[in-house]
Write a protein that holds these residues in place. Structure first.
Motif, PDB file in Angstrom:
ATOM      1  N   SER A  59      -6.636 -40.064  27.887  1.00 38.04           N
ATOM      2  CA  SER A  59      -7.794 -39.612  27.123  1.00 38.04           C
ATOM      3  C   SER A  59      -7.607 -39.940  25.648  1.00 38.04           C
ATOM      4  CB  SER A  59      -7.962 -38.096  27.287  1.00 38.04           C
ATOM      5  OG  SER A  59      -8.849 -37.571  26.326  1.00 38.04           O
ATOM      6  N   PRO A  60      -8.507 -40.751  25.066  1.00 32.47           N
ATOM      7  CA  PRO A  60      -8.378 -41.063  23.639  1.00 32.47           C
ATOM      8  C   PRO A  60      -8.360 -39.818  22.754  1.00 32.47           C
ATOM      9  CG  PRO A  60      -9.929 -42.562  24.665  1.00 32.47           C
ATOM     10  CD  PRO A  60      -9.611 -41.514  25.693  1.00 32.47           C
ATOM     11  N   SER A  61      -9.084 -38.778  23.149  1.00 34.07           N
ATOM     12  CA  SER A  61      -9.139 -37.581  22.310  1.00 34.07           C
ATOM     13  C   SER A  61      -7.871 -36.747  22.399  1.00 34.07           C
ATOM     14  CB  SER A  61     -10.348 -36.729  22.698  1.00 34.07           C
ATOM     15  OG  SER A  61     -10.220 -36.253  24.023  1.00 34.07           O
ATOM     16  N   ARG A  62      -7.113 -36.889  23.481  1.00 31.87           N
ATOM     17  CA  ARG A  62      -5.914 -36.071  23.670  1.00 31.87           C
ATOM     18  C   ARG A  62      -4.621 -36.851  23.467  1.00 31.87           C
ATOM     19  NH1 ARG A  62      -7.165 -31.050  26.326  1.00 31.87           N
ATOM     20  NH2 ARG A  62      -9.435 -30.907  26.403  1.00 31.87           N
ATOM     21  N   GLY A  63      -4.702 -38.166  23.571  1.00 33.86           N
ATOM     22  CA  GLY A  63      -3.544 -39.001  23.275  1.00 33.86           C
ATOM     23  C   GLY A  63      -2.632 -39.234  24.462  1.00 33.86           C
ATOM     24  N   THR A  64      -1.776 -40.234  24.317  1.00 32.20           N
ATOM     25  CA  THR A  64      -0.861 -40.618  25.382  1.00 32.20           C
ATOM     26  C   THR A  64       0.120 -39.504  25.727  1.00 32.20           C
ATOM     27  OG1 THR A  64      -1.008 -42.943  24.722  1.00 32.20           O
ATOM     28  CG2 THR A  64       0.896 -42.317  26.043  1.00 32.20           C
ATOM     29  N   ASP A  65       0.537 -38.729  24.742  1.00 26.18           N
ATOM     30  CA  ASP A  65       1.533 -37.687  25.011  1.00 26.18           C
ATOM     31  C   ASP A  65       1.012 -36.641  25.993  1.00 26.18           C
ATOM     32  OD1 ASP A  65       3.610 -38.743  23.516  1.00 26.18           O
ATOM     33  OD2 ASP A  65       2.964 -37.764  21.667  1.00 26.18           O
ATOM     34  N   ALA A  66      -0.282 -36.358  25.976  1.00 20.35           N
ATOM     35  CA  ALA A  66      -0.840 -35.393  26.929  1.00 20.35           C
ATOM     36  C   ALA A  66      -0.714 -35.926  28.353  1.00 20.35           C
ATOM     37  CB  ALA A  66      -2.304 -35.106  26.597  1.00 20.35           C
ATOM     38  N   THR A  67      -0.963 -37.215  28.528  1.00 23.26           N
ATOM     39  CA  THR A  67      -0.810 -37.841  29.849  1.00 23.26           C
ATOM     40  C   THR A  67       0.642 -37.795  30.294  1.00 23.26           C
ATOM     41  OG1 THR A  67      -2.709 -39.302  29.503  1.00 23.26           O
ATOM     42  CG2 THR A  67      -1.068 -40.004  31.128  1.00 23.26           C
ATOM     43  N   LEU A  68       1.554 -38.134  29.399  1.00 20.30           N
ATOM     44  CA  LEU A  68       2.975 -38.145  29.740  1.00 20.30           C
ATOM     45  C   LEU A  68       3.487 -36.738  30.051  1.00 20.30           C
ATOM     46  CD1 LEU A  68       4.334 -40.654  27.066  1.00 20.30           C
ATOM     47  CD2 LEU A  68       3.652 -41.126  29.424  1.00 20.30           C
ATOM     48  N   ALA A  69       3.046 -35.751  29.278  1.00 17.98           N
ATOM     49  CA  ALA A  69       3.516 -34.384  29.493  1.00 17.98           C
ATOM     50  C   ALA A  69       3.087 -33.869  30.867  1.00 17.98           C
ATOM     51  CB  ALA A  69       3.002 -33.463  28.390  1.00 17.98           C
ATOM     52  N   LEU A  70       1.837 -34.131  31.259  1.00 17.59           N
ATOM     53  CA  LEU A  70       1.375 -33.681  32.571  1.00 17.59           C
ATOM     54  C   LEU A  70       2.092 -34.446  33.681  1.00 17.59           C
ATOM     55  CD1 LEU A  70      -0.425 -31.871  34.235  1.00 17.59           C
ATOM     56  CD2 LEU A  70      -2.277 -33.554  33.984  1.00 17.59           C
ATOM     57  N   THR A  71       2.344 -35.727  33.458  1.00 16.08           N
ATOM     58  CA  THR A  71       3.101 -36.519  34.436  1.00 16.08           C
ATOM     59  C   THR A  71       4.489 -35.926  34.633  1.00 16.08           C
ATOM     60  OG1 THR A  71       1.892 -38.551  33.881  1.00 16.08           O
ATOM     61  CG2 THR A  71       4.053 -38.806  34.909  1.00 16.08           C
ATOM     62  N   GLU A  72       5.148 -35.594  33.537  1.00  8.03           N
ATOM     63  CA  GLU A  72       6.488 -35.012  33.623  1.00  8.03           C
ATOM     64  C   GLU A  72       6.471 -33.669  34.347  1.00  8.03           C
ATOM     65  OE1 GLU A  72       8.272 -36.896  29.460  1.00  8.03           O
ATOM     66  OE2 GLU A  72       7.059 -35.067  29.427  1.00  8.03           O
ATOM     67  N   ARG A  73       5.487 -32.836  34.023  1.00  2.36           N
ATOM     68  CA  ARG A  73       5.418 -31.502  34.639  1.00  2.36           C
ATOM     69  C   ARG A  73       5.209 -31.616  36.146  1.00  2.36           C
ATOM     70  NH1 ARG A  73       2.884 -26.325  34.066  1.00  2.36           N
ATOM     71  NH2 ARG A  73       3.565 -25.237  35.972  1.00  2.36           N
ATOM     72  N   LEU A  74       4.246 -32.431  36.565  1.00  2.00           N
ATOM     73  CA  LEU A  74       3.943 -32.542  37.990  1.00  2.00           C
ATOM     74  C   LEU A  74       5.053 -33.262  38.747  1.00  2.00           C
ATOM     75  CD1 LEU A  74       0.118 -33.323  37.763  1.00  2.00           C
ATOM     76  CD2 LEU A  74       1.193 -31.171  38.468  1.00  2.00           C
ATOM     77  N   SER A  75       5.681 -34.237  38.109  1.00  3.98           N
ATOM     78  CA  SER A  75       6.817 -34.909  38.739  1.00  3.98           C
ATOM     79  C   SER A  75       7.959 -33.925  38.981  1.00  3.98           C
ATOM     80  CB  SER A  75       7.307 -36.064  37.860  1.00  3.98           C
ATOM     81  OG  SER A  75       6.320 -37.066  37.734  1.00  3.98           O
ATOM     82  N   ALA A  76       8.209 -33.061  38.016  1.00  2.00           N
ATOM     83  CA  ALA A  76       9.271 -32.060  38.163  1.00  2.00           C
ATOM     84  C   ALA A  76       8.966 -31.082  39.285  1.00  2.00           C
ATOM     85  CB  ALA A  76       9.457 -31.312  36.846  1.00  2.00           C
ATOM     86  N   GLU A  77       7.684 -30.933  39.610  1.00  2.00           N
ATOM     87  CA  GLU A  77       7.278 -30.028  40.690  1.00  2.00           C
ATOM     88  C   GLU A  77       7.283 -30.713  42.053  1.00  2.00           C
ATOM     89  OE1 GLU A  77       6.831 -26.894  40.531  1.00  2.00           O
ATOM     90  OE2 GLU A  77       6.590 -26.461  38.401  1.00  2.00           O
ATOM     91  N   GLY A  78       7.662 -31.994  42.088  1.00  2.00           N
ATOM     92  CA  GLY A  78       7.799 -32.671  43.365  1.00  2.00           C
ATOM     93  C   GLY A  78       6.667 -33.588  43.762  1.00  2.00           C
ATOM     94  N   TYR A  79       5.715 -33.833  42.870  1.00  2.00           N
ATOM     95  CA  TYR A  79       4.609 -34.748  43.171  1.00  2.00           C
ATOM     96  C   TYR A  79       4.974 -36.178  42.796  1.00  2.00           C
ATOM     97  CZ  TYR A  79       1.586 -30.638  43.657  1.00  2.00           C
ATOM     98  OH  TYR A  79       1.033 -29.454  44.062  1.00  2.00           O
ATOM     99  N   ARG A  80       4.363 -37.139  43.483  1.00  6.78           N
ATOM    100  CA  ARG A  80       4.441 -38.545  43.086  1.00  6.78           C
ATOM    101  C   ARG A  80       3.297 -38.783  42.111  1.00  6.78           C
ATOM    102  NH1 ARG A  80       3.488 -41.538  48.312  1.00  6.78           N
ATOM    103  NH2 ARG A  80       2.542 -39.553  48.908  1.00  6.78           N
ATOM    104  N   VAL A  81       3.607 -39.116  40.877  1.00  7.89           N
ATOM    105  CA  VAL A  81       2.596 -39.171  39.826  1.00  7.89           C
ATOM    106  C   VAL A  81       2.604 -40.531  39.141  1.00  7.89           C
ATOM    107  CG1 VAL A  81       1.639 -37.995  37.815  1.00  7.89           C
ATOM    108  CG2 VAL A  81       3.091 -36.727  39.420  1.00  7.89           C
TER     109      VAL A  81
END
Length: 296
Positions: A59-81
């Motif tokens: 999302s241009p309004s939220r930036g790349t770090d928001a995408t990476l942070a959610l990817t990291e969180r869901l990956s840590a929970e066992g999802y393939r992201v």
């Protein structure tokens, strides 16, 4: 006799029962796309099985770090992201290296590369340039996705889209289509793509079971500018969502039931745009699986 037996088995596999089995397999392996908003992780954890692959938009309004942070969180929970890497949101090669190393640390092996809607201000004006830079790095990605446009693009001509797809294909592993509501148009486009020499598996992009109120909330959350850009690329989306019961993906899937893994194209999977209504979308998917099981 052997040839007639093989032909009969092939005809049976392509018949109604075979089509229903393939559709069930496609639904069972469907992936969900989510938006990097507050509360997204909690909604996914509450409603989405860990067997469902996820992608996280950029999302241009939220930036790349928001995408990476959610990817990291869901990956840590066992999802393939698989996070979206938006070329126009990556300013230079140094930042790309940082992103790759952060995803490596998270155990991420899949990404989806797009040009993006942000104003171009860096080294990468489009998806192809980012893909080329990515392949010059020692990256960990074994599954790289790129976008396809069965109904065209608001600002790019058909010849430009075809040339771009052909150039990106050697650098990728699969294609995900933008939303399209016409099964015939999807199949015809997939045949044209195969005829161009692009033989990557194609995952068909469909909206999940999303109501109009949810779509309005999401549109407000991503901002007017981003909403307008998104809707320009999704013909007919508002008309189909703004019905009393919201959108039902069933009809377009029924039209595609006999097409997955059929000869002449490479339709091979399903990519569901949830608009973060993961509860409604997962309930719809489970109901569809139950109905297919009853008719086996």
């Amino acid at each position: 006799m052997v040839e007639r037996g093989a032909a009969a088995r092939g005809a049976a596999a392509r018949g109604p029962a075979g089509a229903q089995r393939r559709l069930r397999a496609v639904l069972d392996g469907a992936g969900y796309e989510v938006l990097p908003f507050g509360g997204t992780a909690e909604a996914v954890l509450a409603h989405v099985p860990r067997s469902v692959p996820l992608t996280v938009t950029a999302s241009p309004s939220r930036g790349t770090d928001a995408t990476l942070a959610l990817t990291e969180r869901l990956s840590a929970e066992g999802y393939r992201v698989a996070p979206h890497l938006s070329a126009r949101m990556v300013p230079d090669a140094a930042r790309l290296r940082e992103v790759v190393e952060r995803l490596r640390a998270a155990g991420t092996t899949s990404v989806f590369v797009v040009g993006g809607d942000a104003q171009h201000a860096g080294e990468f004006p489009d998806a192809r340039s980012l893909l080329q830079a990515l392949h010059e790095l020692e990256h960990p990605f074994t599954d790289i996705g790129i976008a396809g446009y069965p109904e065209g693009h608001a600002s790019l001509g058909r010849d430009v889209l075809e040339r771009s797809l052909a150039q990106k294909a050697p650098l990728a592993h699969h294609v995900v289509t933008q939303v399209c509501f016409d099964a015939g148009a999807i199949t015809a486009w997939a045949r044209e793509v195969a005829a161009l020499g692009v033989h990557l598996p194609v995952r068909v992009g469909v909206p999940g079971a999303v109501g109009r109120e949810k779509l309005l909330r999401i549109s407000a959350g991503i901002g007017v500018g981003e909403s307008a850009r998104f809707l320009r690329k999704q013909p007919g989306l508002l008309r189909r969502f703004f019905t009393p019961r919201g959108y039902d993906p069933g009809p377009v899937l029924a039209g595609l039931a006999g097409q997955f893994d059929a000869p002449g194209h490479h339709l091979a999977g399903l990519h569901v745009f949830t608009f973060n209504d993961v509860a409604g979308t997962e309930a719809w998917r489970q109901d569809a699986l139950r109905r297919l099981d009853r008719h086996r």
